[in-house]
Design a protein around this motif. Structure first.
Motif, PDB file in Angstrom:
ATOM      1  N   UNK A   1      11.957   0.869   0.617  1.00 45.13           N
ATOM      2  CA  UNK A   1      10.803   0.085   1.055  1.00 45.13           C
ATOM      3  C   UNK A   1      10.958  -1.379   0.642  1.00 45.13           C
ATOM      4  N   UNK A   2      11.393  -1.613  -0.583  1.00 44.89           N
ATOM      5  CA  UNK A   2      11.621  -2.989  -1.053  1.00 44.89           C
ATOM      6  C   UNK A   2      12.699  -3.668  -0.201  1.00 44.89           C
TER       7      UNK A   2
ATOM      8  N   UNK B   1      11.893   7.510  -5.973  1.00 42.57           N
ATOM      9  CA  UNK B   1      12.390   6.202  -6.407  1.00 42.57           C
ATOM     10  C   UNK B   1      13.303   5.589  -5.351  1.00 42.57           C
ATOM     11  N   UNK B   2      14.143   6.410  -4.749  1.00 42.15           N
ATOM     12  CA  UNK B   2      15.012   5.930  -3.660  1.00 42.15           C
ATOM     13  C   UNK B   2      14.174   5.405  -2.496  1.00 42.15           C
ATOM     14  N   UNK B   3      13.090   6.110  -2.199  1.00 41.21           N
ATOM     15  CA  UNK B   3      12.199   5.700  -1.118  1.00 41.21           C
ATOM     16  C   UNK B   3      11.551   4.348  -1.434  1.00 41.21           C
TER      17      UNK B   3
ATOM     18  N   UNK C   1       0.841  -1.204   0.000  1.00 43.44           N
ATOM     19  CA  UNK C   1       0.000   0.000   0.000  1.00 43.44           C
ATOM     20  C   UNK C   1       0.875   1.252   0.000  1.00 43.44           C
ATOM     21  N   UNK C   2       1.920   1.246   0.803  1.00 44.15           N
ATOM     22  CA  UNK C   2       2.846   2.397   0.829  1.00 44.15           C
ATOM     23  C   UNK C   2       3.478   2.573  -0.552  1.00 44.15           C
ATOM     24  N   UNK C   3       3.881   1.462  -1.159  1.00 43.47           N
ATOM     25  CA  UNK C   3       4.495   1.519  -2.484  1.00 43.47           C
ATOM     26  C   UNK C   3       3.529   2.116  -3.507  1.00 43.47           C
ATOM     27  N   UNK C   4       2.254   1.764  -3.418  1.00 41.48           N
ATOM     28  CA  UNK C   4       1.251   2.335  -4.325  1.00 41.48           C
ATOM     29  C   UNK C   4       1.137   3.843  -4.137  1.00 41.48           C
TER      30      UNK C   4
ATOM     31  N   UNK D   1      10.255   4.912  10.330  1.00 41.89           N
ATOM     32  CA  UNK D   1      11.372   5.704   9.808  1.00 41.89           C
ATOM     33  C   UNK D   1      11.165   6.038   8.332  1.00 41.89           C
ATOM     34  N   UNK D   2      10.749   5.043   7.561  1.00 46.43           N
ATOM     35  CA  UNK D   2      10.508   5.267   6.133  1.00 46.43           C
ATOM     36  C   UNK D   2       9.369   6.261   5.915  1.00 46.43           C
ATOM     37  N   UNK D   3       8.303   6.120   6.666  1.00 54.37           N
ATOM     38  CA  UNK D   3       7.169   7.032   6.509  1.00 54.37           C
ATOM     39  C   UNK D   3       7.530   8.451   6.934  1.00 54.37           C
ATOM     40  N   UNK D   4       8.393   8.563   7.909  1.00 55.82           N
ATOM     41  CA  UNK D   4       8.878   9.893   8.320  1.00 55.82           C
ATOM     42  C   UNK D   4       9.689  10.518   7.181  1.00 55.82           C
ATOM     43  N   UNK D   5      10.524   9.711   6.514  1.00 53.86           N
ATOM     44  CA  UNK D   5      11.285  10.198   5.359  1.00 53.86           C
ATOM     45  C   UNK D   5      10.346  10.610   4.224  1.00 53.86           C
ATOM     46  N   UNK D   6       9.296   9.831   4.011  1.00 52.10           N
ATOM     47  CA  UNK D   6       8.296  10.127   2.985  1.00 52.10           C
ATOM     48  C   UNK D   6       7.643  11.481   3.279  1.00 52.10           C
ATOM     49  N   UNK D   7       7.232  11.668   4.522  1.00 48.53           N
ATOM     50  CA  UNK D   7       6.612  12.923   4.921  1.00 48.53           C
ATOM     51  C   UNK D   7       7.586  14.094   4.754  1.00 48.53           C
ATOM     52  N   UNK D   8       8.833  13.899   5.129  1.00 51.97           N
ATOM     53  CA  UNK D   8       9.831  14.956   4.988  1.00 51.97           C
ATOM     54  C   UNK D   8      10.048  15.338   3.524  1.00 51.97           C
TER      55      UNK D   8
END
Length: 145
Positions: free
Chosen positions: A86-87, A80-82, A47-50, A108-115
């Protein structure tokens, strides 16, 4: 007199030993009876990837309001890095059933996404809030399934 103390100590030790055994048996039994949701986090990663793909598509079709339009390619690359990160998280933790590890790495990943959103988008607060609400609802839906 010493034998009495030794007898009392031995009985206390046995009582404590059996109480611990009974407690650990109940904990083990509870863990066995809980439904195992091994696919919860991999599905959530999907879902995050979508959502990452949605942002990439919106960016490519100029449907996002960037703070600096010259940084479109840079933003695409970071998205793309994100997705790659995730993968990586997904493949490294696929065999692990420890919720704390998954939650820590995904947080941590979602925090990076938000940033990223905050760094590149004009309406970042709105986009970030919508993303957070969507992902929270999807995670709850997956937990209930």
């Amino acid at each position: 007199m010493i034998t009495t103390y030794l007898l009392i100590a031995a009985l206390a030790f046995l009582a404590l030993y059996f109480a611990i055994q009974k407690f650990t048996l109940k904990v083990d039994e509870k863990a066995l009876l809980e439904p195992i949701k091994v696919d919860l986090y991999p599905k959530f990663c999907g879902i995050i990837n979508e959502k990452i793909k949605d942002f990439q598509e919106a960016l490519k079709s100029n449907n996002l309001d960037l703070k600096d339009s010259t940084k479109k390619e840079e933003f695409l690359e970071k998205l793309s890095d994100l997705a790659r990160e995730l993968k990586h998280i997904q493949s490294m933790n696929l065999s692990k059933k420890d919720d704390k590890i998954w939650q820590s790495e995904l947080f941590s990943l979602l925090k990076d996404f938000e940033n990223l959103l905050l760094e590149y988008l004009n309406d970042a607060e709105k986009q970030s809030d919508e993303l957070r609400d969507f992902l929270m609802n999807e995670f709850q839906r997956l937990q209930e399934a």
